[in-house]
Design an enzyme around this catalytic site. Structure first.
Site, PDB file in Angstrom:
ATOM      1  NE  ARG A  18       8.528  17.617  -6.167  1.00 24.38           N
ATOM      2  CZ  ARG A  18       8.477  18.102  -4.943  1.00 24.38           C
ATOM      3  NH1 ARG A  18       9.387  18.964  -4.532  1.00 24.38           N
ATOM      4  NH2 ARG A  18       7.528  17.750  -4.113  1.00 24.38           N
ATOM      5  CG  ASN A  36       6.471  20.203  -7.813  1.00 21.85           C
ATOM      6  OD1 ASN A  36       6.645  19.445  -8.754  1.00 21.85           O
ATOM      7  ND2 ASN A  36       5.911  19.819  -6.686  1.00 21.85           N
TER       8      ASN A  36
END
Length: 91
Positions: A18, A36
């Site tokens: 990320r 996620n």
């Protein structure tokens, strides 16, 4: 401008994917978000110029150093008017 949704699978959680995606997208001038998924994947919504989106997709197939990307599924999506690029909570 093009908007796509990417679903990235493999070893992509717990490896900085990320943060890497935020930096990569911002560098390319892309708006959107990354998060996620409960299934172990990563989901990314990206809006930008065609060339920038193509570069993000290609980079996403490699990911950060510790990632092992198995697949990047790409689908066209609607622009959600995101400002900048950010990480969102897991779904």
């Amino acid at each position: 401008m093009r908007t796509v949704r990417l679903i990235i699978t493999g070893r992509v959680q717990g490896v900085g994917y990320r943060i890497w995606a935020e930096r990569t997208a911002s560098t390319l001038g892309i708006r959107g978000w990354v998060r996620n998924r409960a299934d172990g994947g990563v989901e990314l919504l990206a809006t930008g110029e065609d060339a920038a989106i193509a570069a993000l997709i290609e980079a996403g197939r490699r990911g950060p150093r510790a990632a092992i990307v198995r697949d990047v599924a790409v689908s066209e999506a609607e622009d959600d008017s995101s400002e900048g690029f950010s990480a969102r909570p897991t779904i």
